[in-house]
Design a protein around this motif. Structure first.
Motif, PDB file in Angstrom:
ATOM      1  N   GLU A  72      63.361  66.609   2.856  1.00 15.33           N
ATOM      2  CA  GLU A  72      64.065  67.515   3.371  1.00 15.33           C
ATOM      3  C   GLU A  72      63.074  68.138   4.600  1.00 15.33           C
ATOM      4  O   GLU A  72      63.447  68.374   5.726  1.00 15.33           O
ATOM      5  N   CYS A  73      61.813  68.062   4.511  1.00 14.57           N
ATOM      6  CA  CYS A  73      60.792  68.720   5.148  1.00 14.57           C
ATOM      7  C   CYS A  73      59.394  67.958   5.443  1.00 14.57           C
ATOM      8  O   CYS A  73      58.586  68.409   6.137  1.00 14.57           O
ATOM      9  N   TYR A  74      59.421  66.868   4.758  1.00  8.32           N
ATOM     10  CA  TYR A  74      57.896  66.178   4.621  1.00  8.32           C
ATOM     11  C   TYR A  74      56.924  67.248   4.220  1.00  8.32           C
ATOM     12  O   TYR A  74      55.739  67.198   4.676  1.00  8.32           O
ATOM     13  N   CYS A  75      57.274  68.036   3.226  1.00  6.63           N
ATOM     14  CA  CYS A  75      56.377  68.861   2.852  1.00  6.63           C
ATOM     15  C   CYS A  75      56.547  69.436   1.344  1.00  6.63           C
ATOM     16  O   CYS A  75      57.692  68.961   0.762  1.00  6.63           O
ATOM     17  N   PHE A 109      47.979  70.658   1.836  1.00  6.63           N
ATOM     18  CA  PHE A 109      48.243  70.872   0.256  1.00  6.63           C
ATOM     19  C   PHE A 109      47.465  69.983  -0.652  1.00  6.63           C
ATOM     20  O   PHE A 109      47.286  70.123  -1.469  1.00  6.63           O
ATOM     21  N   ARG A 110      47.146  68.764  -0.141  1.00  9.52           N
ATOM     22  CA  ARG A 110      46.421  67.828  -0.856  1.00  9.52           C
ATOM     23  C   ARG A 110      44.976  68.138  -0.868  1.00  9.52           C
ATOM     24  O   ARG A 110      44.105  67.424  -1.764  1.00  9.52           O
ATOM     25  N   GLN A 111      44.551  69.008  -0.251  1.00 10.91           N
ATOM     26  CA  GLN A 111      42.797  69.256   0.023  1.00 10.91           C
ATOM     27  C   GLN A 111      42.638  70.512  -0.973  1.00 10.91           C
ATOM     28  O   GLN A 111      43.289  71.172  -1.504  1.00 10.91           O
ATOM     29  N   ARG A 158      40.471  75.476  -4.622  1.00  5.82           N
ATOM     30  CA  ARG A 158      40.857  74.806  -5.965  1.00  5.82           C
ATOM     31  C   ARG A 158      39.631  74.764  -6.578  1.00  5.82           C
ATOM     32  O   ARG A 158      38.449  74.537  -6.252  1.00  5.82           O
ATOM     33  N   MET A 159      39.550  75.676  -7.653  1.00  7.31           N
ATOM     34  CA  MET A 159      38.102  75.936  -8.638  1.00  7.31           C
ATOM     35  C   MET A 159      38.127  74.745  -9.766  1.00  7.31           C
ATOM     36  O   MET A 159      36.945  74.611 -10.288  1.00  7.31           O
ATOM     37  N   SER A 160      39.099  74.127 -10.076  1.00  4.23           N
ATOM     38  CA  SER A 160      39.188  73.416 -11.147  1.00  4.23           C
ATOM     39  C   SER A 160      40.680  72.481 -11.026  1.00  4.23           C
ATOM     40  O   SER A 160      41.415  72.729 -10.182  1.00  4.23           O
ATOM     41  N   PHE A 204      49.726  65.887  -6.136  1.00  3.13           N
ATOM     42  CA  PHE A 204      51.077  65.904  -5.294  1.00  3.13           C
ATOM     43  C   PHE A 204      51.202  64.553  -5.182  1.00  3.13           C
ATOM     44  O   PHE A 204      50.216  63.924  -4.782  1.00  3.13           O
ATOM     45  N   PRO A 205      52.577  63.970  -5.410  1.00  3.50           N
ATOM     46  CA  PRO A 205      52.594  62.434  -5.001  1.00  3.50           C
ATOM     47  C   PRO A 205      52.250  62.121  -3.839  1.00  3.50           C
ATOM     48  O   PRO A 205      52.545  62.899  -2.832  1.00  3.50           O
ATOM     49  N   GLN A 206      52.042  60.966  -3.468  1.00  4.13           N
ATOM     50  CA  GLN A 206      51.892  60.202  -2.198  1.00  4.13           C
ATOM     51  C   GLN A 206      53.371  59.812  -1.586  1.00  4.13           C
ATOM     52  O   GLN A 206      53.534  58.789  -2.321  1.00  4.13           O
TER      53      GLN A 206
END
Length: 359
Positions: A72-75, A109-111, A158-160, A204-206
């Motif tokens: 729907e949004c590529y996000c 969101f993957r960083q 992201r800390m862990s 998150f899935p690629q």
């Protein structure tokens, strides 16, 4: 308190275990602290200036990561619920408790470091509304239950594998939508700091952008409909007068989640009619206007923001320009229901409930 938090995490972990791993949302719980200041936006609410509200917030988050959301949004946006408590540092305003729902698109969101934009809406219970004897100087709100909306820009680290810390710049607003006066509203920016803890590793899935959206070739969407409302004439009065109107609009999708729209409307305001009678005026209580703006397309929900220009408004009570903010739910392919607020500058005029038919 600690025991209850552990039980909550255990219960949510159990629920997560019942859902297929590949498609389920990433669930997390969060806790934040707020600090800010009251924005005294008009002369009527200068008695709230110099106040520094503080608050705490509990979040229940679902970070969408299934194939349908991606298509729907590529996000992978996040949705959730909040429970908030605010102390306004002001005896006139008192305190409030909010229950909100929100949607939060994420960037990169993957960083490890991420940014997000969060839109929130819900209800607020307030402890010290206007009262002619007990609290006559509170012109900010007059109902114990009012609407709450907020917009926030967030930064996340992201800390862990399961822990994120975050900071948000928030702009918060409370209003009853013009249902009852006085209703100047409460506006207060805050900075919030907190953390989110996920019940499984954050990943998150690629996925490939394989679905051709072709939104540029979508036809215009036409809506026609009607709305109803009511309001009082003066603060403290119980009598209410009806408002009803009709509208027509056209929208053109310009991105995955945005559409540009324009429309026209006409409405009869019988609260205005009563006010004109009291002022011995023979002006009309009818009003009409045209408006343009943006729509956020979020599945079955449409969040809209428009600026309008009066074509017909013979009274001197209102500015030439007005704003509209609305939320529609598309119940079927052709039918939608929702709410909308008409405002002049920072003050809501009325909140309406509406039905729209889509061509």
């Amino acid at each position: 308190m600690r025991f209850g938090f552990i039980v909550l995490i255990f219960f949510c972990s159990y629920l997560q275990a019942q859902v297929a791993t590949t498609e389920r949302s990433l669930f997390s719980v969060g806790l934040s602290a707020h600090r800010g200041f009251i924005f005294a936006h008009s002369q009527d609410v200068q008695n709230t200036a110099g106040s520094y509200p503080w608050g705490i917030q509990l979040d229940l988050n679902w970070h969408k990561r299934n194939q349908k959301t991606w298509d729907e949004c590529y996000c992978y946006p996040r949705t959730g619920f909040q429970i908030q408590y605010f102390n306004y540092d002001n005896a006139i305003l008192g305190q409030s408790v909010h229950v909100n729902a929100y949607i939060e698109p994420y960037f990169n969101f993957r960083q490890r470091f991420q940014l997000s934009l969060k839109g929130m809406a819900g209800a607020a219970y307030l402890t010290n509304p206007f009262h002619p004897q007990r609290n006559p100087t509170n012109l900010s709100y007059s109902l114990p239950v009012s609407g709450f909306v907020a917009l926030a820009l967030g930064a996340h680290a992201r800390m862990s594998n399961r822990m994120m810390i975050h900071a948000y710049a928030n702009y918060n607003h409370i209003s009853n939508g013009g249902i009852k006066d006085p209703n100047k509203g409460i506006n207060w920016p805050t900075v919030s700091l907190g953390f989110d803890y996920a019940l499984e590793d954050i990943q998150f899935p690629q996925r490939e952008k394989t679905n051709n959206k072709n939104f540029k070739h979508k036809p215009l969407r036409y809506d026609v409909g009607m709305y109803i409302s009511s309001k009082t004439v003066k603060a403290g009065e119980k009598a209410r007068w009806p408002i009803y109107g009709f509208f027509a609009s056209a929208s053109k999708q310009v991105s995955m989640i945005n559409a540009l729209s324009a429309g026209t409307e006409i409405w009869a305001d019988h609260a205005l009619e009563e006010r004109l009678k009291r002022d011995l005026s023979d002006d009309s209580y009818l009003r009409s206007g045209v408006y343009i703006g943006n729509e956020f397309l979020m599945g079955r929900f449409i969040l809209s923001q428009h600026i309008g220009l009066y074509l017909y408004s013979p009274t001197t009570y209102f500015d030439a320009l007005y704003q509209r903010y609305g939320l529609l739910y598309r119940a079927t392919k052709h039918s939608s229901v929702g709410v909308n607020v008409l405002a002049h500058r920072q003050v809501a005029n009325f909140l309406d409930f509406r039905y729209a038919y889509t061509f």
